[in-house]
Design an enzyme around this catalytic site. Structure first.
Site, PDB file in Angstrom:
ATOM      1  N   SER A  16       0.834  -1.193   0.000  1.00 24.76           N
ATOM      2  CA  SER A  16       0.000   0.000   0.000  1.00 24.76           C
ATOM      3  C   SER A  16       0.871   1.246   0.000  1.00 24.76           C
ATOM      4  O   SER A  16       1.995   1.227   0.526  1.00 24.76           O
ATOM      5  CB  SER A  16      -0.873  -0.029   1.257  1.00 24.76           C
TER       6      SER A  16
ATOM      7  N   TYR B 103      -1.530  -1.089  10.030  1.00 27.43           N
ATOM      8  CA  TYR B 103      -1.789  -1.545   8.657  1.00 27.43           C
ATOM      9  C   TYR B 103      -0.612  -1.153   7.763  1.00 27.43           C
ATOM     10  O   TYR B 103      -0.055  -1.994   7.043  1.00 27.43           O
ATOM     11  CB  TYR B 103      -3.089  -0.916   8.145  1.00 27.43           C
TER      12      TYR B 103
END
Ligand SMILES: NC(=O)c1ccc[n+]([C@@H]2O[C@H](COP(=O)([O-])OP(=O)(O)OC[C@H]3O[C@@H](n4cnc5c(N)ncnc54)[C@H](OP(=O)(O)O)[C@@H]3O)[C@@H](O)[C@H]2O)c1
Length: 243
Positions: free
Chosen positions: A146, A162
């Site tokens: 990401s 995350y």
């Protein structure tokens, strides 16, 4: 440009919805076989049925499995995959879990769960699938990370664990490219920007991402099949937004 024309076998994790489901549709639509892994048996079956109806062939094979169970059920998973295909040409570690909340409110259990899904499961899956890549002409591992886990990128408050789990997967990518390079295995990571999926909508209600899953899947398909001819050990930002 390297062109791989014959049908490949591609294992995609997180194929029951979002980017993984769109990718399964794209790849089977081009005649490739997809081994589709995720927990939601019904969702996975629906995606497989859609792919197989569209192509008129049984190219999408659902494998319902919780990847956080790999430690205990490694042998079971391996033999299930081998029942479908002896050779896997590419592995796409796409399954992911996102928790959006302030760092101080995270429990250690939540943080560990994130790392189980986003880091340890992909790492273990690479170990399991590697022997099945030995006879492949492609041998490409693609890890979906990401932009939040991309060094120096703009960060979002609330995505600490995350993003850190995705950064860890990116670093593993660089390490494995070095370690496995002599075997002809190519390992790359794609650090995605925002895509309009359920994960994003659940974490950021009201935010509209610039890309739909199918648009991102179009690029992923190209990268999985052709990217190994150009990249190894790279973490590539794939984003038209900030982050
Ligand atoms: N959407 C974005 O804006 C964005 C941005 C950057 C990166 N990404 C990354 O792109 C990937 C796909 O994201 P998405 O937006 O398409 O998310 P999504 O719609 O939530 O899909 C995630 C997929 O992962 C599967 N999954 C989650 N935990 C699993 C487990 N323990 N075992 C097996 N499968 C599991 C889910 O299926 P089940 O529930 O059926 O298990 C689902 O199919 C993720 O790695 C995500 O971090 C997304």
């Amino acid at each position: 440009m390297l062109l791989i024309r014959h049908a490949m076998v591609i294992l995609i994790t997180g194929a029951s919805r979002g980017i993984g489901a769109a990718l399964a549709g794209r790849l089977t639509g081009s005649g490739h076989t997809v081994l589709a892994v995720s927990r939601n048996r019904k969702g996975l079956q629906r995606i497989a049925d859609e792919c197989n109806q569209q192509t008129g062939k049984r190219l999408c094979h659902p494998i319902p499995f919780d990847l956080t169970d790999l430690t205990d059920l490694e042998e079971e998973f391996r033999s299930t995959v081998m029942n479908h295909a002896a050779t896997v040409d590419a592995l796409v570690n796409n399954a992911g879990h996102m928790i959006h909340k302030p760092f101080r409110q995270f429990t250690l259990r939540e943080a560990r769960n994130l790392f189980e899904t986003n880091f340890f499961a992909p790492a273990q899956l690479i170990r399991i699938i590697l022997p099945m890549m030995a006879d492949s002409s492609l041998r490409h591992v693609v890890n979906i990370t990401s932009m939040g886990g991309f060094q120096g990128s703009a960060k979002f408050s609330g995505l600490s664990y995350y993003s850190a789990s995705k950064a860890a997967l990116g670093n593993l990518t660089e390490c494995l490219a070095e370690e496995l390079g002599e075997e002809g295995i190519r390992v790359n990571a794609l650090a995605l920007g925002s895509v309009q999926t359920e994960m994003l909508a659940e974490a950021f209600p009201g935010y509209r991402a610039p890309l739909k899953p199918d648009q991102m899947a179009g690029f992923l398909q190209w990268f999985i099949l052709e990217g190994a001819g150009y990249f190894n050990g790279k973490i590539l930002p794939v984003s038209i937004s900030t982050p």
